[in-house]
Write a protein that holds these residues in place. Structure first.
Motif, PDB file in Angstrom:
ATOM      1  N   ILE A 118       0.232   6.345  -7.834  1.00 52.42           N
ATOM      2  CA  ILE A 118       1.200   6.280  -6.740  1.00 52.42           C
ATOM      3  C   ILE A 118       1.969   4.967  -6.783  1.00 52.42           C
ATOM      4  CG2 ILE A 118       1.396   6.111  -4.233  1.00 52.42           C
ATOM      5  CD1 ILE A 118      -1.057   8.083  -4.137  1.00 52.42           C
ATOM      6  N   ASN A 119       1.272   3.876  -7.011  1.00 50.43           N
ATOM      7  CA  ASN A 119       1.927   2.570  -7.039  1.00 50.43           C
ATOM      8  C   ASN A 119       2.887   2.438  -8.209  1.00 50.43           C
ATOM      9  OD1 ASN A 119       0.520   1.830  -4.749  1.00 50.43           O
ATOM     10  ND2 ASN A 119      -1.075   0.729  -5.856  1.00 50.43           N
ATOM     11  N   ALA A 120       2.638   3.170  -9.278  1.00 44.58           N
ATOM     12  CA  ALA A 120       3.565   3.156 -10.413  1.00 44.58           C
ATOM     13  C   ALA A 120       4.739   4.098 -10.169  1.00 44.58           C
ATOM     14  CB  ALA A 120       2.830   3.549 -11.690  1.00 44.58           C
ATOM     15  N   THR A 132      -0.370  10.095  -0.906  1.00 44.47           N
ATOM     16  CA  THR A 132      -1.018   9.012  -0.168  1.00 44.47           C
ATOM     17  C   THR A 132      -1.608   9.530   1.128  1.00 44.47           C
ATOM     18  OG1 THR A 132       0.539   7.406  -1.089  1.00 44.47           O
ATOM     19  CG2 THR A 132      -0.677   6.747   0.881  1.00 44.47           C
ATOM     20  N   ARG A 148       4.374   9.950  -1.384  1.00 45.70           N
ATOM     21  CA  ARG A 148       4.005   9.725   0.025  1.00 45.70           C
ATOM     22  C   ARG A 148       3.011  10.801   0.487  1.00 45.70           C
ATOM     23  NH1 ARG A 148       6.123   4.676   0.302  1.00 45.70           N
ATOM     24  NH2 ARG A 148       8.386   4.624   0.365  1.00 45.70           N
ATOM     25  N   ILE A 170       6.264   5.214  -7.284  1.00 46.87           N
ATOM     26  CA  ILE A 170       7.272   4.938  -6.251  1.00 46.87           C
ATOM     27  C   ILE A 170       8.367   4.001  -6.756  1.00 46.87           C
ATOM     28  CG2 ILE A 170       7.644   3.862  -3.995  1.00 46.87           C
ATOM     29  CD1 ILE A 170       5.025   5.144  -3.082  1.00 46.87           C
ATOM     30  N   ARG A 172      -4.306   5.475  -6.500  1.00 48.54           N
ATOM     31  CA  ARG A 172      -3.462   4.316  -6.154  1.00 48.54           C
ATOM     32  C   ARG A 172      -2.658   3.840  -7.356  1.00 48.54           C
ATOM     33  NH1 ARG A 172      -2.987   3.810  -0.613  1.00 48.54           N
ATOM     34  NH2 ARG A 172      -5.043   3.782   0.368  1.00 48.54           N
ATOM     35  N   ARG A 173      -3.302   3.821  -8.536  1.00 46.06           N
ATOM     36  CA  ARG A 173      -2.584   3.383  -9.736  1.00 46.06           C
ATOM     37  C   ARG A 173      -1.355   4.254  -9.977  1.00 46.06           C
ATOM     38  NH1 ARG A 173      -7.755   2.587 -11.915  1.00 46.06           N
ATOM     39  NH2 ARG A 173      -7.691   4.663 -12.897  1.00 46.06           N
TER      40      ARG A 173
END
Length: 920
Positions: free
Chosen positions: A662-664, A685, A682, A666, A659-660
């Motif tokens: 991917i969230n950075a 995820t 994506r 995008i 998550r860290r």
């Protein structure tokens, strides 16, 4: 001035303590780096002198940047390394050859500048094995760019070499290469220390008000305190009748030096100018040049007596500002004469590049002969310092060219070299120079291409594909071969921009590329690649499959292609579901790039190979490759999106970690116009959530990823996740529509990888005997392939289906296989899903033990695996851009963590990690 010796460094307790700790650390086997920042005259050079004087028991190497040679590649580095060049035979051959080429000791192709950095790191480490080594670099702001990059590279890689590096740089300045290094700002002396230094320097009458003004207005700058009072009338110093304000500190210091220099005889001034124009500090060269100007040895006496110049083994100015003042205050004609004398003293065969540089500085105006010599010397400059060095020679040649047509042609050549060297502003300025005269059609087309490349390479945003497409269209009637290359550049740019491509699309680029005029002769591998990729976009995978397969096959093992071509060819291999055509040429290219030290392109190859290893199930090997790529990008300062890291996070299934990232990724990729990176995120995820059993969330992510750019191969991977998530979420219609789109490509490819995945997904949407047959077909097709995660997922889905069909014994067999495979691969979320299913099928399942590998950092793990694979410390260091001594230091930490004492025991402790090392 008082006859008493100058007191020690007054008021510098903090600085001396910091430098003292640095020296003590080096003496105990540690490395250290420090950047001293401060304005001119603030005492940086004095601190460097103090450091060298106190470095008993250590070796000292010094270098200094010289303003007049900022564009002569490796001039500063050569100063630092010159005393140690007799140790070159101790270096690995590629590293030794790189340094010999950089320093003009041998011919050859330009070495990668980061291979030179690795060579310098190894060289300094070898020197420090005899005695600790302290390297000091003064006036770093005037170092040539190549030297600064290499020395910053070395500084970032120091760990356990007993080497200290201290840089002094003027503030403010533009020194991005040093930005991440430890630094110490040197400020002015306090009032008491300033007054004491001023009174020592000016023992005669000194009015208290004048003294306080000098202290206040110099802000405690030591050199200003020493120099500003020199030459001032007594009434100004003793009576306080001076001007209302003295010049600014830097200007005042320079003015003081200028007055002293102007008081010397003409021949002394001329000798100082020759010394200032030559940064080598070679007294023999100085006297040869002086002889050509009719200057005798006695000319040096006044400067020696005044303390401004020392001529011994080296030619040394009292302070770097003295050199600056000498050079800048001289008449232009005198500077030209000094450079001409140095050119003649250098000789045509001794160092032709430096000779050409001096001739250029001696030219009064346009000079075709000198311009041609610069152009010829650009090849030697490139061999020594890469494209940036060649570009500087070519830019200077442009300024000396009188003929407009020749000037435009040289400007285009220089612009192309500047662009490839990453000097974008210079490239755009040269294009403007070229456009100042009427251009031929092909020249104007080249201008458009170079401008498009400059804008794209600076931003990598969504406008790049359109700019490159327009350039390709302009080139088409003029140079079909270059046009085809530019169409492929545009296609690649659109691939990375993905859904964020603006003003055009992959489909439009593909249509225009297919309609473009073909060059004469048989198609090259790049032609097949462009036609295959384009046809896939216009007519579909079925029509494009034969060409895509030929394109992938044409790159074979990668030995006859560049690394950029091989990276592009992987798109064709993935589109036809050919894993071997993807991984084999990349493995070869990574090996070649490592061996040759091609660090500029290595991170991209490592990342694409890491992606292949991810889909092949070698997550450990992929992690090592991404760590290696990260080490290279950190060392080189380059910016490469870690697509392999994104895939790795999704497949591992460690939610917080994934998550860290991917969230950075995008928002950063969206801001940069890198739609492909968003699509990868994506997909990551979707596979993360499928592993965790969160099917609605997986479905949403997969739909977003597929919609972003459905024509790209990444959408195939998101479709796999979409079908599984939709089937599990009770949305079979969405799953069927997506599966039919995917099946067009897998059927056209006809490989076990593609057909096995298709069979597994069809089984998800089937019942009874049909589902049983399809699951078995999927396992049968995927078993002989190297895509182990797909096989493990087939066993998992079949086991889940069998359990729901109440065939618990058969279910346990497949679930047990899935759990074992996921555990070996380290796909933790899917392994936990298999464990839960196996428990539900009635089998007690132990939780997986913690692997010894997890105790190590990424760098320690990589070193451990390479050691297990039989690599020596120098070989490991060459691959990971570390000195052998640092490799040994890391291995000691690995042994301590794992409780082993030898490489043989290490192999046992890591179980099967040797196989992962081989695959990486």
């Amino acid at each position: 001035m008082s006859g008493d010796p100058l007191p020690g460094l007054r008021g510098r307790h903090r600085e001396r303590e910091t430098l003292g700790r640095l020296v003590e650390g080096v003496r105990t086997g540690q490395s250290g780096v420090l950047v001293l920042r401060g304005e001119a005259g603030i005492g940086k050079t004095a601190l460097l002198d103090h450091l060298c004087d106190r470095a008993s028991g250590c070796q000292v190497a010094r270098a200094a940047g010289v303003e007049s040679e900022m564009e002569l590649a490796f001039a500063g580095l050569h100063q630092l390394c010159a005393p140690f060049l007799d140790r070159l035979p101790q270096l690995p051959d590629p590293q030794a050859d790189a340094l010999r080429t950089a320093f003009g000791l041998r011919g050859g192709a330009a070495p990668d500048r980061f291979l030179i950095g690795l060579a310098v790191l190894t060289l300094l480490s070898k020197v420090a094995e005899e005695r600790p080594l302290i390297c000091v670099v003064d006036d770093t702001q005037w170092l040539d760019r190549a030297s600064e990059q290499v020395l910053a590279f070395v500084a970032r890689r120091l760990a356990a070499e007993s080497v200290a590096m201290v840089f002094a740089v003027r503030e403010p300045g533009d020194d991005k290469n040093l930005a991440a290094l430890p630094e110490l700002t040197v400020r002015g002396l306090g009032p008491d220390d300033s007054r004491a230094l001023l009174e020592w320097a000016q023992p005669g009458p000194l009015d208290e008000r004048v003294r306080d003004r000098l202290v206040a207005e110099t802000r405690g700058n030591p050199l200003a305190l020493l120099e500003l009072p020199r030459g001032l009338p007594v009434e100004e110093l003793a009576g306080g009748f001076g001007p209302a304000r003295w010049p600014e500190v830097s200007a005042g210091i320079e003015e003081s030096f200028r007055r002293r220099i102007e008081a010397f005889p003409d021949q002394t001034q001329a000798l100082l100018l020759v010394a200032a124009a030559d940064p080598l500090g070679d007294p023999l060269l100085l006297w040869r040049a002086a002889d050509r100007l009719g200057i005798g040895p006695a000319a040096a006496d006044p400067a020696r007596t005044d303390g401004l110049l020392t001529i011994g083994e080296r030619v040394v100015f009292r302070h770097p500002l003295v050199r600056t003042v000498v050079y800048r205050s001289a008449q232009a004609a005198d500077r030209r004469a000094a450079h001409l004398a140095l050119a003649e003293a250098t000789g045509r065969d001794t160092d032709p590049a430096r000779r050409a540089w001096h001739l250029a500085a001696a030219a009064e105006g346009p000079d075709e002969e000198v311009a041609a010599e610069l152009e010829r010397s650009a090849g030697q400059a490139q061999a020594r310092g890469g494209l940036a060095a060649a570009a500087s020679f070519l830019r200077r040649a442009v300024t000396l060219t009188a003929d407009p047509a020749r000037r435009a042609d040289r400007a285009l050549t220089a612009a192309e070299a500047s662009l490839q060297a990453g000097v974008f502003n210079a490239a755009l300025g040269l294009l403007a120079t070229a456009e100042a005269v009427p251009l031929e059609d092909l020249q104007r087309a080249r201008v458009n291409l170079l401008r498009a490349q400059a804008q794209y390479w600076q931003s990598r945003g969504g406008e790049g594909p359109l700019l490159l497409l327009r350039a390709a269209e302009t080139l088409e009637p003029l140079d079909p071969r270059l046009a085809r290359k530019t169409y492929l550049d545009a296609w690649s740019a659109a691939l990375f921009a993905g859904a964020m491509t603006r003003g055009t699309s992959l489909a439009e680029i593909s249509r225009k590329a297919l309609a473009a005029r073909r060059p004469e002769g048989p198609p090259q591998a790049a032609d097949l690649l462009l036609d295959g990729l384009s046809l896939a976009l216009t007519d579909g995978r079925d029509a494009a499959a034969p060409l895509l397969r030929r394109a992938a096959d044409s790159f074979g093992d990668g030995s006859a292609a560049t690394i950029q071509e091989v990276v592009r060819s992987t798109a064709a291999a993935v589109m036809v579901w050919d894993y071997e055509a993807w991984v084999t040429p990349l493995t070869h290219q990574v090996r070649v790039a490592r061996e040759s030290g091609a660090l500029s392109v290595l991170p991209v190859a490592l990342d694409v190979l890491a992606q292949a290893l991810c889909l092949g199930g070698d997550l450990r090997g992929a992690a090592l490759l991404t760590a290696e790529a990260g080490a290279v990008t950190q060392a080189t300062g380059s910016q490469v999106v870690s697509y392999g890291g994104i895939m790795l996070a999704g497949l591992r299934g460690r939610e917080a970690e994934a998550r860290r990232l991917i969230n950075a990724t995008i928002p950063e990729a969206t801001a940069a116009g890198q739609g492909c990176a968003v699509q990868y995120a994506r997909w990551a995820t979707a596979i993360l959530c499928n592993g965790l059993g969160r099917y609605e969330e997986a479905l949403t992510a997969a739909q977003q990823g597929g919609d972003d750019a459905p024509e790209l191969f990444v959408s195939d991977w998101t479709t796999i996740e979409l079908v599984e998530a939709a089937a599990r979420a009770g949305r079979p219609e969405a799953a069927r529509a997506a599966l039919e789109r995917l099946a067009e490509g897998t059927a056209a490819a006809g490989t076990d990888w593609g057909l096995g995945v298709e069979a597994r997904l069809r089984a998800l949407l089937s019942d009874g005997a049909a589902a049983d047959r399809l699951y078995r077909e999927a396992i049968e097709r995927l078993s002989p392939t190297r895509v182990r995660p797909e096989l493990a997922r087939a066993h998992l889905l079949y086991g889940e289906w069998l359990r729901r069909a109440n065939r618990r014994v058969a279910a346990r067999d497949h679930l047990r296989l899935a759990l074992e495979m996921f555990g070996e691969i380290r796909m933790d979320a899917f392994a936990e899903r298999a464990r839960r299913e196996l428990a539900a099928a009635g089998e007690r399942v132990r939780r997986r033990r913690v692997d010894a590998f997890d105790e190590l950092t990424a760098q320690e793990a990589e070193i451990a695996l390479l050691a297990v694979a039989g690599r020596s410390n120098p070989e490991i260091g060459a691959q990971l851009f570390l000195s052998p001594r640092t490799v040994e230091w890391h291995l000691r930490k690995v042994f301590m963590k794992l409780g082993v004492s030898s490489r043989r025991e290490l192999a046992s402790a890591l179980n099967e990690t040797g196989r992962a090392a081989e695959s990486a």
